[in-house]
Design an enzyme around this catalytic site. Structure first.
Site, PDB file in Angstrom:
ATOM      1  CB  ALA A 231      -0.986  -0.028   1.162  1.00 39.45           C
TER       2      ALA A 231
ATOM      3  NE  ARG B 184      -3.083  -4.483  -6.980  1.00 38.38           N
ATOM      4  CZ  ARG B 184      -2.450  -5.209  -6.046  1.00 38.38           C
ATOM      5  NH1 ARG B 184      -1.230  -4.889  -5.676  1.00 38.38           N
ATOM      6  NH2 ARG B 184      -3.057  -6.250  -5.497  1.00 38.38           N
TER       7      ARG B 184
ATOM      8  CG  ASP C 213      -3.329  -3.587   1.137  1.00 35.98           C
ATOM      9  OD1 ASP C 213      -3.011  -4.585   1.802  1.00 35.98           O
ATOM     10  OD2 ASP C 213      -2.668  -3.178   0.166  1.00 35.98           O
TER      11      ASP C 213
END
Lengths: 349, 349
Positions: free
Chosen positions: B48, B89, B237
């Site tokens: 992340a 993403r 994340d």
């Protein structure tokens, strides 16, 4: 079944090579007990009930090759055959159960000629193989009653036809529910490191036309927490008197996650997997296998060279996580200690 | 650190190619934003905080290439750059955090020349990268206080230097404890399907000289139940306002197993991973990635062709399983809703 896991054919033992599935469907022929022992150790054949059959057939092969002047010498050599086969894998109790049964048959025929003893052992090994198929069908019959119409069943490792003489234990339950016309969907954990789920369970279910979805082991919890799993069914390698169950590494995690998400967790296994001599699971020996199974996949390195590895092949699921144990003699739940004794005694009478 | 995850070098972005580790240590150079977007999507760079840095640098690259007559056109094209990078993403919020921060800088410089705006964006991207290193060191400093001398720490996926601008979040905690002279042993889950643990965490820890043991994901429960794990530390994340935490698939299972075995479970993440706009974890989008990541490992098939696959890349761990969340502004435990708001506001003042 569209494949045979193991059979006695023309005085040799033939096994499908499970290390080469699903890419290649190859059958190996073994004519001596040493190579059967190697096949068990190298997981050409695996799965507790299948190992029991292989060990029994290994004894029959071993007996054929014994050259002896006296009965004493014959039986000493037969003991050695059993010892070699018994040193292959420590966790699945069916291996030792198979060897014990063969020893008892030899003992019962002690006064007969070598050839008669050899013949009795061969017959017994073939009988064990045939019985296993019937046992699995009975496990399936009992277990199918627990699987609701439209269920999504999670399974771990391969407790299928490949892990038995055919039909399977956990997959036997699924097969029986499918054969009963229930619409069943299966989630198969890939089962690292050896990938029994990805390689064997996925292959078996596709052959059978049962809807199957392959996931990584660490995804099981995700689908449980989302309400996508109806129940879990797994096999067993050894079940202690109190119901604690040794099975493929990762089974314990599946059981804990199932409990946390209020999902039934079932163990399906023949009575030959019971080890009532052990009061609980802490006494079950856990095999540790080579590091290369973790660091390499089909020969390809996936980790830096020299990394330390642990590779326990089994874990023990405490009985409190197990909703029921499905055997060929009935379903045991609640008080495992008395229930397991009961189903075990059925087969002795 | 003996490697650089990502850096701005001679008006290009240089990243270590994480798809080729640990076998090869290759650095790729990117000169346009489209290829940075592809690198994020293809997991050349992942983790992340590292994705946040990459997105910011992608914007800076994109701004350099814009040809425009008017400020309106320049900003419209810049929005497009951000949109392309934002579609790579969905789960890690740092990506959107990085893009938002870059947009704010562009906005603040709206009245200036294109070159001045480009320069400001480049400076901001480099600043984000440099800040990340400081943030990770602070996470490490706080987190190390939670790690006892002689601890065996289980981690999942890679929340290391490779997942950040360097040092790491979960591995930052482990590094800081190690640097403080504590004797630490790490168990690294291999983290199927992408094997971040086997490929990246094992590699980082070996480089650092921290004792590491690699296991399959499904073995974590075994070692916890045997009392071999002192605590668990993972990255994140996206963390919702109530503490629910999205992280690499399998994290939820580790947390449930830790709770069942009374083992502390810590999440280590920068404040930029907080998404206080989401009341709880059910709103976090979960990326599903290609089936081939499950059916193939490094190009080798491990499952029968045509098998159905599910491949969620993340799961959500409910806050009730998390002992504490370690940020650069302090450790949050107990009432996450107020605690997370507090650590988030520190960084704004």
């Amino acid at each position: 079944m569209s494949f045979r896991t193991i059979e006695w054919l023309d005085d040799a033992v033939v096994m499908i090579d499970q290390t080469r599935l699903p890419g290649e469907e190859v059958y190996n022929t073994y004519t001596d007990f040493q190579s059967v022992a190697e096949a068990i150790k190298g997981m050409i054949i695996r799965g507790a009930p299948a190992i029991g059959v292989a060990a029994a057939m290994g004894v029959a092969l071993g007996a054929r090759a014994i050259i002896a002047d006296t009965h004493e010498s014959f039986f000493r050599q037969l003991d050695n055959v059993c010892d070699v086969l018994g040193r292959t894998r420590p966790t699945a109790v069916n291996l030792f159960w198979g060897l014990e049964r063969m020893k008892r048959v030899a003992e019962a025929n002690r006064s007969k000629s070598f050839d008669k003893i050899r013949e009795a052992l061969k017959k017994e090994a073939i009988l064990i193989e045939q019985e296993d198929l019937t046992i699995c069908r009975n496990i399936g019959k009992w277990g199918a009653t627990l699987i609701p119409e439209g269920a999504t069943v999670l399974t771990h490792c391969n407790a299928g036809g490949l892990a038995t003489a055919g039909y399977g234990t956990a997959l036997g339950v699924i097969r029986a529910a499918h054969e009963a016309g229930k619409k069943i969907n299966v989630f198969a954990d890939e089962t690292r490191p050896w990938l029994q789920g990805a390689r064997l369970t996925a292959w078996e279910l596709m052959k059978e036309g049962i809807a199957a979805t392959l996931i990584s082991d660490n995804m099981a919890g995700f689908f449980m927490s989302r309400g996508e799993i109806t129940c879990c069914v797994v096999g067993a390698d050894r079940i202690a008197a109190n119901g604690d169950t040794a099975n493929k590494i990762g089974t314990y995690s599946v059981a804990v996650l199932a409990k946390e998400n209020n999902i039934p967790f079932y163990v399906a296994a023949p009575v030959s997997t019971l080890d009532l001599s052990l009061s609980d699971g802490s006494k079950i020996p856990i095999e540790e296998r080579p590091a290369s199974e973790v660091t390499h996949i089909r020969g390809v390195a996936i980790a830096p060279e020299g990394i330390r590895v642990r590779n326990p092949a089994f874990d023990v699921t405490p009985a409190r996580y197990i909703t029921a144990i499905i055997t060929e003699n009935g379903i045991v739940t609640g008080d495992y200690r008395s229930g397991l004794r009961k189903v075990a005694s059925f087969s002795c009478t």
